[in-house]
Design an enzyme around this catalytic site. Structure first.
Site, mmCIF file in Angstrom:
data_model
loop_
_atom_site.group_PDB
_atom_site.id
_atom_site.type_symbol
_atom_site.label_atom_id
_atom_site.label_comp_id
_atom_site.label_asym_id
_atom_site.label_seq_id
_atom_site.Cartn_x
_atom_site.Cartn_y
_atom_site.Cartn_z
ATOM 1 N N GLN A 124 52.233 62.821 39.812
ATOM 2 C CA GLN A 124 50.871 63.054 39.312
ATOM 3 C C GLN A 124 49.868 63.103 40.486
ATOM 4 O OE1 GLN A 124 52.921 60.625 37.218
ATOM 5 N NE2 GLN A 124 53.490 62.618 36.457
ATOM 6 N N LYS A 166 57.667 69.378 47.784
ATOM 7 C CA LYS A 166 57.964 70.011 49.075
ATOM 8 C C LYS A 166 57.748 69.027 50.235
ATOM 9 C CE LYS A 166 56.553 72.915 52.647
ATOM 10 N NZ LYS A 166 56.791 74.171 53.268
ATOM 11 N N GLY A 202 54.118 77.912 52.994
ATOM 12 C CA GLY A 202 55.060 78.553 52.088
ATOM 13 C C GLY A 202 55.855 77.474 51.395
ATOM 14 N N LYS A 246 53.814 67.899 46.216
ATOM 15 C CA LYS A 246 54.433 66.624 46.628
ATOM 16 C C LYS A 246 55.935 66.773 46.809
ATOM 17 C CE LYS A 246 52.795 64.674 42.980
ATOM 18 N NZ LYS A 246 51.952 65.774 42.477
ATOM 19 N N THR A 276 46.769 60.367 33.058
ATOM 20 C CA THR A 276 48.061 59.934 32.563
ATOM 21 C C THR A 276 47.995 58.415 32.360
ATOM 22 O OG1 THR A 276 50.447 60.127 32.866
ATOM 23 C CG2 THR A 276 49.148 59.634 34.855
ATOM 24 N N ASP A 291 50.496 68.377 41.118
ATOM 25 C CA ASP A 291 51.014 69.688 41.531
ATOM 26 C C ASP A 291 50.495 70.130 42.899
ATOM 27 O OD1 ASP A 291 52.346 69.811 39.084
ATOM 28 O OD2 ASP A 291 50.635 70.767 38.105
ATOM 29 N N GLU A 292 50.244 69.185 43.769
ATOM 30 C CA GLU A 292 49.717 69.507 45.092
ATOM 31 C C GLU A 292 50.801 70.020 46.032
ATOM 32 O OE1 GLU A 292 49.508 66.519 43.635
ATOM 33 O OE2 GLU A 292 47.403 65.934 43.413
ATOM 34 N N ARG A 336 47.960 76.936 35.160
ATOM 35 C CA ARG A 336 47.105 75.876 35.722
ATOM 36 C C ARG A 336 45.691 76.416 35.910
ATOM 37 N NH1 ARG A 336 51.698 74.558 40.197
ATOM 38 N NH2 ARG A 336 53.008 73.219 38.914
ATOM 39 N N GLY A 367 56.745 67.381 37.609
ATOM 40 C CA GLY A 367 57.624 68.503 37.905
ATOM 41 C C GLY A 367 57.472 68.811 39.373
ATOM 42 N N HIS A 368 58.492 68.478 40.157
ATOM 43 C CA HIS A 368 58.400 68.628 41.609
ATOM 44 C C HIS A 368 59.354 69.737 42.060
ATOM 45 C CE1 HIS A 368 56.914 64.193 41.892
ATOM 46 N NE2 HIS A 368 56.104 64.977 41.228
ATOM 47 N N THR A 390 56.533 71.722 34.587
ATOM 48 C CA THR A 390 57.101 70.993 33.454
ATOM 49 C C THR A 390 56.888 71.736 32.140
ATOM 50 O OG1 THR A 390 56.808 68.911 34.598
ATOM 51 C CG2 THR A 390 57.011 68.781 32.212
HETATM 52 P P1 GDP Z 1 54.239 68.754 42.865
HETATM 53 O O1 GDP Z 1 54.234 68.412 41.423
HETATM 54 O O2 GDP Z 1 53.115 68.135 43.606
HETATM 55 O O3 GDP Z 1 55.567 68.503 43.517
HETATM 56 O O4 GDP Z 1 53.995 70.328 42.945
HETATM 57 P P2 GDP Z 1 54.730 71.459 42.040
HETATM 58 O O5 GDP Z 1 56.110 71.625 42.509
HETATM 59 O O6 GDP Z 1 54.491 71.194 40.596
HETATM 60 O O7 GDP Z 1 53.841 72.726 42.386
HETATM 61 C C1 GDP Z 1 53.700 73.173 43.689
HETATM 62 C C2 GDP Z 1 54.208 74.637 43.763
HETATM 63 O O8 GDP Z 1 53.794 75.194 44.991
HETATM 64 C C3 GDP Z 1 55.712 74.758 43.749
HETATM 65 O O9 GDP Z 1 56.061 75.955 43.107
HETATM 66 C C4 GDP Z 1 56.077 74.810 45.225
HETATM 67 O O10 GDP Z 1 57.295 75.505 45.474
HETATM 68 C C5 GDP Z 1 54.913 75.584 45.768
HETATM 69 N N1 GDP Z 1 54.517 75.291 47.151
HETATM 70 C C6 GDP Z 1 54.482 74.099 47.799
HETATM 71 N N2 GDP Z 1 53.940 74.243 49.038
HETATM 72 C C7 GDP Z 1 53.614 75.537 49.156
HETATM 73 C C8 GDP Z 1 52.991 76.306 50.174
HETATM 74 O O11 GDP Z 1 52.583 75.822 51.216
HETATM 75 N N3 GDP Z 1 52.802 77.641 49.928
HETATM 76 C C9 GDP Z 1 53.204 78.230 48.772
HETATM 77 N N4 GDP Z 1 52.975 79.538 48.620
HETATM 78 N N5 GDP Z 1 53.790 77.545 47.782
HETATM 79 C C10 GDP Z 1 53.983 76.221 47.966
HETATM 80 P P1 IMO Z 2 53.259 66.193 39.081
HETATM 81 O O1 IMO Z 2 54.007 64.982 39.532
HETATM 82 C C1 IMO Z 2 49.954 67.901 36.811
HETATM 83 C C2 IMO Z 2 48.656 65.720 33.245
HETATM 84 C C3 IMO Z 2 48.879 66.442 31.935
HETATM 85 C C4 IMO Z 2 47.697 65.922 31.143
HETATM 86 C C5 IMO Z 2 47.607 64.469 31.607
HETATM 87 C C6 IMO Z 2 48.270 63.470 30.684
HETATM 88 O O2 IMO Z 2 54.113 67.388 38.855
HETATM 89 O O3 IMO Z 2 52.079 66.456 39.956
HETATM 90 P P2 IMO Z 2 50.818 62.864 30.204
HETATM 91 O O4 IMO Z 2 51.937 63.694 29.670
HETATM 92 O O5 IMO Z 2 51.092 62.275 31.553
HETATM 93 O O6 IMO Z 2 50.348 61.827 29.232
HETATM 94 O O7 IMO Z 2 49.588 63.896 30.379
HETATM 95 O O8 IMO Z 2 48.220 64.422 32.880
HETATM 96 N N1 IMO Z 2 49.848 65.560 34.107
HETATM 97 C C7 IMO Z 2 50.104 66.323 35.173
HETATM 98 N N2 IMO Z 2 49.442 67.377 35.686
HETATM 99 N N3 IMO Z 2 51.040 67.423 37.434
HETATM 100 C C8 IMO Z 2 51.706 66.359 36.963
HETATM 101 O O9 IMO Z 2 52.741 65.790 37.610
HETATM 102 C C9 IMO Z 2 51.258 65.768 35.756
HETATM 103 N N4 IMO Z 2 51.672 64.720 35.013
HETATM 104 C C10 IMO Z 2 50.790 64.601 34.020
HETATM 105 O O10 IMO Z 2 48.840 67.838 32.097
HETATM 106 O O11 IMO Z 2 46.517 66.576 31.544
HETATM 107 MG MG MG Z 3 54.233 69.310 39.556
#
Ligand code: GDP
Ligand code: IMO
Ligand code: MG
Length: 427
Positions: free
Chosen positions: A223, A18, A414, A16, A238, A13-14, A304, A40-41, A299
């Site tokens: 991940q 975006k 953002g 990625k 994972t 959830d860093e 978090r 979940g991206h 997801t």
């Molecule tokens: P991913 O799994 O690494 O793709 O990240 P996620 O989509 O799960 O979570 C990142 C969240 O941060 C999402 O809601 C994005 O829309 C949001 N996001 C990404 N970059 C930025 C940023 O620079 N600033 C803010 N405020 N939100 C961001």
């Molecule tokens: P993205 O791609 C954050 C975590 C789960 C749990 C562990 C194992 O959006 O960054 P699993 O269902 O894979 O067996 O769960 O890994 N996890 C994530 N946490 N972002 C993810 O994906 C994740 N995919 C798995 O929360 O701790």
């Molecule tokens: Mg995510």
């Protein structure tokens, strides 16, 4: 020839999605190579927000080939729902390609994921309950069903029946759960196979041919490094390898093809699920970051866990994946704080650790050692160059660069595509 691998450098959830969407504008091919719909991206374009689980985040560019590689585990029902909902929003999925060697998540994988978690009680991993672990177990156990198997009716039926013999025994005898009926699954999955068959292709061949033609290929990570089966905080990980090596395996390309490995880091740290997290904030400060950063799972919707930036983790991620540039996201979320902390070491008893420890027992006993820096009050979301950022924000970025030894190539201020400061080219 240029392949760029993007990896999450923390616990997922860093941002990625975006960063992938941003870099995808320069790529001809975007590949998901590991994980499944545990990911979940989020991609935000203008006023539209897309939450994507299986289809590569490059899908919003109509000319880009989007590949789901052999290393991914696919829940076909989820994939088809995602494809339909993208199409319903006017996004073409004509350029989607799926590896026949990608493994299929079956209904019993999802059930077993749930039951295994429940049976662990307080020791649960906190999985997404999407069947990821059980599907990768069958892959490693050499009993898995692959996308290519689904279209060979007789072989698929035989494999399914043979798998169900042992799965149903486990479900009934170990967990006291209801068995699955082969015929029902067979009919359901045959329907999925018919719809997905046109998208199957030799994706390793396709990606390598694109590289030979001099095209740009982006391997979108899922991940994060600390969720890696080998390099993460095992067992709270994972079941795949989301580090750069895993991306090569999961896409069917060799390491010599990789030009750059870019790591995505958040300006702070988050984690979903259980397991150690040294810089976690369980107080009001953590809640403030969660609310400001909207830190709720894409997801599963789970809140978090939030904490300060941990330089040991970022340096560790750079080491195990060979990251040569970081994209730092969510810098805007840090605005309004009086002071900001960065973890520069761990105290374990009388020992000061400056590298991320291998042992999970050690990690669980570590207390973070912080350096404090002044925060800033300005809203960064409209800023588009380093020079516009307040000095305190630039100091924070410089300190991260010093502590990790890795240059920043992109800063996100953002969620939207344009809320981005580009410092260097990735390709
Ligand atoms: P991913 O799994 O690494 O793709 O990240 P996620 O989509 O799960 O979570 C990142 C969240 O941060 C999402 O809601 C994005 O829309 C949001 N996001 C990404 N970059 C930025 C940023 O620079 N600033 C803010 N405020 N939100 C961001
Ligand atoms: P993205 O791609 C954050 C975590 C789960 C749990 C562990 C194992 O959006 O960054 P699993 O269902 O894979 O067996 O769960 O890994 N996890 C994530 N946490 N972002 C993810 O994906 C994740 N995919 C798995 O929360 O701790
Ligand atoms: Mg995510």
């Amino acid at each position: 020839m240029a392949a760029v691998v993007l990896v999450g450098a923390q616990w997922g959830d860093e941002g990625k999605g975006k960063v992938t969407d941003f870099l995808a504008s320069q790529a001809q091919v975007v590949v998901r190579s590991t994980g499944g719909n545990n990911a979940g991206h989020t991609v935000v374009v203008g006023e539209e927000e897309f939450k994507i689980h299986l289809v590569p985040s490059g899908i919003l560019y109509p000319a880009t080939i989007c590949v789901i590689g052999n290393g991914v585990v696919i829940d076909p029902k989820v994939l088809l729902t995602e494809m339909d909902s993208l199409e319903a929003r006017g996004v073409s999925i004509a350029n989607l390609r799926i590896s026949p060697n990608a493994h299929v998540i079956m209904p019993y994988h999802i059930k077993l994921d749930e039951l295994e978690e429940e049976s662990k009680g307080n020791n649960k991993i906190g999985t997404t309950k999407r069947g990821i672990g059980p599907a990768y177990m069958d892959k490693a156990g050499r009993t898995g069903i692959r996308m290519g198997d689904l279209i060979e009716e007789d072989g698929f039926r035989r494999k399914l029946e043979s798998n169900l013999q042992s799965k149903n025994l486990i479900l009934e005898k170990v967990y006291g759960a209801k068995p699955f009926v082969a015929e029902k699954i067979f009919a359901e999955y045959l329907g999925y196979a018919k719809r997905l068959a046109p998208y199957l292709a030799d994706t390793s061949l396709l990606i390598n041919a694109a590289l030979e033609r001099g095209e740009k290929v982006l391997l979108e990570g899922a991940q994060g490094t600390l969720l890696d089966l080998d390099h993460g905080t095992y067992p709270y990980v994972t079941s795949s390898n989301p580090t750069a090596g895993g991306a090569c395996v999961g896409a069917g390309i060799g390491p010599t093809r990789i030009k750059n490995v870019v790591g995505v880091i958040k300006a702070y740290t988050t984690r979903v699920g259980e397991g150690p997290f040294p810089t976690e904030l369980v107080d009001a400060a953590g809640e403030e970051i969660r609310q400001k950063g909207h830190e709720f799972g894409t997801t599963t919707g789970r809140p978090r866990r939030c904490g300060w930036f941990d330089a040991l983790i970022a340096r560790y991620a750079a080491r195990v994946s060979g990251i040569n540039a970081f994209a730092l996201t969510k810098l805007d979320v840090m605005g309004g704080l009086e002071t900001i902390k960065i973890c520069i070491g761990y105290q374990r008893g009388d020992e000061l650790l400056t590298e991320f420890p291998l042992s999970q027992t050690a990690l669980a006993e570590c207390q973070p050692v912080y350096e404090e820096m002044p925060g800033w009050q300005e809203d960064l979301s409209q800023m588009r160059s380093l020079a516009e950022l307040p000095q305190a924000a630039r100091n924070y970025l410089n300190r991260i660069k010093e502590l990790t030894g890795v240059d920043l190539f992109l800063i996100a201020v953002g969620p939207r595509r344009d809320e981005t400061i580009v410092l260097q080219e990735a390709f």
